[in-house]
Design a protein around this motif. Structure first.
Motif, PDB file in Angstrom:
ATOM      1  N   ILE A  56       0.894  -1.096   0.119  1.00 29.75           N
ATOM      2  CA  ILE A  56      -0.161   0.088  -0.066  1.00 29.75           C
ATOM      3  C   ILE A  56       0.946   1.420   0.138  1.00 29.75           C
ATOM      4  O   ILE A  56       1.810   1.548   0.893  1.00 29.75           O
ATOM      5  CB  ILE A  56      -0.877  -0.060   1.189  1.00 29.75           C
ATOM      6  CG1 ILE A  56      -2.074  -1.143   1.024  1.00 29.75           C
ATOM      7  CG2 ILE A  56      -1.675   1.358   1.532  1.00 29.75           C
ATOM      8  CD1 ILE A  56      -3.075  -1.204   0.093  1.00 29.75           C
ATOM      9  N   LEU A  57       0.527   2.088  -0.972  1.00 29.97           N
ATOM     10  CA  LEU A  57       1.391   3.555  -1.013  1.00 29.97           C
ATOM     11  C   LEU A  57       0.600   4.616  -0.379  1.00 29.97           C
ATOM     12  O   LEU A  57      -0.737   4.807  -0.551  1.00 29.97           O
ATOM     13  CB  LEU A  57       1.684   3.615  -2.525  1.00 29.97           C
ATOM     14  CG  LEU A  57       2.772   3.063  -3.101  1.00 29.97           C
ATOM     15  CD1 LEU A  57       2.708   1.534  -3.242  1.00 29.97           C
ATOM     16  CD2 LEU A  57       2.907   3.578  -4.568  1.00 29.97           C
ATOM     17  N   THR A  58       1.478   5.395   0.621  1.00 29.36           N
ATOM     18  CA  THR A  58       1.012   6.569   1.258  1.00 29.36           C
ATOM     19  C   THR A  58       1.731   7.756   0.978  1.00 29.36           C
ATOM     20  O   THR A  58       3.101   7.643   0.899  1.00 29.36           O
ATOM     21  CB  THR A  58       0.539   6.250   2.527  1.00 29.36           C
ATOM     22  OG1 THR A  58       1.486   5.745   3.270  1.00 29.36           O
ATOM     23  CG2 THR A  58      -0.405   5.170   2.651  1.00 29.36           C
ATOM     24  N   ALA A  59       1.248   8.995   1.452  1.00 23.38           N
ATOM     25  CA  ALA A  59       2.093  10.032   1.694  1.00 23.38           C
ATOM     26  C   ALA A  59       1.283  10.919   2.524  1.00 23.38           C
ATOM     27  O   ALA A  59       1.085  12.261   2.087  1.00 23.38           O
ATOM     28  CB  ALA A  59       2.343  10.724   0.355  1.00 23.38           C
ATOM     29  N   ASP A  60       0.505  10.695   3.434  1.00 25.00           N
ATOM     30  CA  ASP A  60       0.006  11.194   4.645  1.00 25.00           C
ATOM     31  C   ASP A  60      -1.304  10.503   4.931  1.00 25.00           C
ATOM     32  O   ASP A  60      -1.724  10.308   5.865  1.00 25.00           O
ATOM     33  CB  ASP A  60      -0.666  12.581   4.189  1.00 25.00           C
ATOM     34  CG  ASP A  60       0.431  13.675   4.359  1.00 25.00           C
ATOM     35  OD1 ASP A  60       1.390  13.382   4.993  1.00 25.00           O
ATOM     36  OD2 ASP A  60       0.347  14.599   3.554  1.00 25.00           O
ATOM     37  N   CYS A  61      -2.030   9.619   3.888  1.00 19.20           N
ATOM     38  CA  CYS A  61      -3.108   8.653   4.355  1.00 19.20           C
ATOM     39  C   CYS A  61      -2.681   7.617   4.973  1.00 19.20           C
ATOM     40  O   CYS A  61      -1.604   7.353   5.326  1.00 19.20           O
ATOM     41  CB  CYS A  61      -3.626   8.355   2.932  1.00 19.20           C
ATOM     42  SG  CYS A  61      -4.545   9.458   1.886  1.00 19.20           S
TER      43      CYS A  61
END
Length: 253
Positions: free
Chosen positions: A103-108
């Motif tokens: 899973i990729l995130t950048a704040d989520c």
């Protein structure tokens, strides 16, 4: 610099990890372990970063990722995804050994799930929209369809933007309050007409309300720790033209 792997006690029996930006080859505004093909980063650098991420968590595993769209859509995964054919969804589950769910995130919020007894794992991307829409509930349900027992599922909530860093407006407040008046507990008053939203707390509450008895929240703020994590909101506030994405991963041995 080695890949920085953050682990959760609840998932200790399985290969897993929440990664940040340390240990990668990307440069510029995406410097570090950027794994996001949605960025403008060099594609070969992204592929190398993904290979390093898998090697740090589940050497030899095949990586499955999604084209994440901030939805409650969840799929069962049986094969790795190619760079060009990632399915559109925000959660996935599998019973296949050797397959790593990323899973990729950048704040989520990244959420990793496991029923180790049944040999079923899951992973979800829970931004505010997906969390409100029920992506974690849908991931649990997909795991059950594969044979998991809800009472045996454990979950870990990884690095995401913290309440102190997440300012929202009156419209956001009304949207959450109208969905469920109890949601007001996750929004505290800030400057005039604005609120601070506890995304991690909301996701943890959704998991507990769904019957997950063991939930571990890491309490790490992506926005405030620029050396360790990518952050979409921080990049926006700094006027940067692009931003990297970090990966969270779980696999069956």
């Amino acid at each position: 610099m080695n890949v920085d792997v953050i682990r959760a006690d609840q998932l200790a029996s399985l290969p897993h990890g929440f990664l940040g930006r340390r240990g990668g080859v990307s440069t510029g505004v995406c410097a570090g372990l950027n794994v996001g093909f949605g960025s403008g980063d060099d594609r070969d650098s992204i592929r190398e970063n993904r290979a390093r991420a898998v090697a740090a968590i589940a050497p030899g595993a095949r990586l499955a990722t999604l084209h994440q769209i901030h939805s409650p859509n969840v799929i069962a995964v049986t094969d790795p995804s190619s760079d060009e054919s990632r399915p559109q969804a925000d959660g996935m589950a599998t019973d296949r050994p050797g397959l790593a769910l990323g899973i990729l995130t950048a704040d989520c919020t990244p959420v990793l799930f496991a029923d180790a007894k049944a040999g079923i794992i899951g992973a979800a991307h829970a931004g505010w929209k997906g969390a409100l829409g029920g992506v974690t509930d849908a991931t649990i349900a997909q795991m059950e369809r594969l044979g998991a027992d809800r009472t045996e599922i454990v979950a870990a909530v990884g690095p995401c933007i913290a309440r102190k860093s997440y300012e929202v407006d009156e419209g956001f407040f009304r949207r959450f309050a109208e969905n469920d008046p109890a949601n007001e507990r996750f929004l505290t008053s800030g400057r005039d007409g604005h609120y601070q939203f506890d995304l991690e707390g909301y996701v943890v509450w959704r998991l507990a309300a769904a019957g997950i008895r063991a939930v571990e929240a890491l309490g790490l703020d992506t926005y405030s720790d620029a050396d360790r994590f990518f952050s979409y909101r921080r990049a926006t506030h700094c006027g940067e033209p692009d931003y990297g994405r970090q990966i969270s991963m779980i696999a069956l041995p």
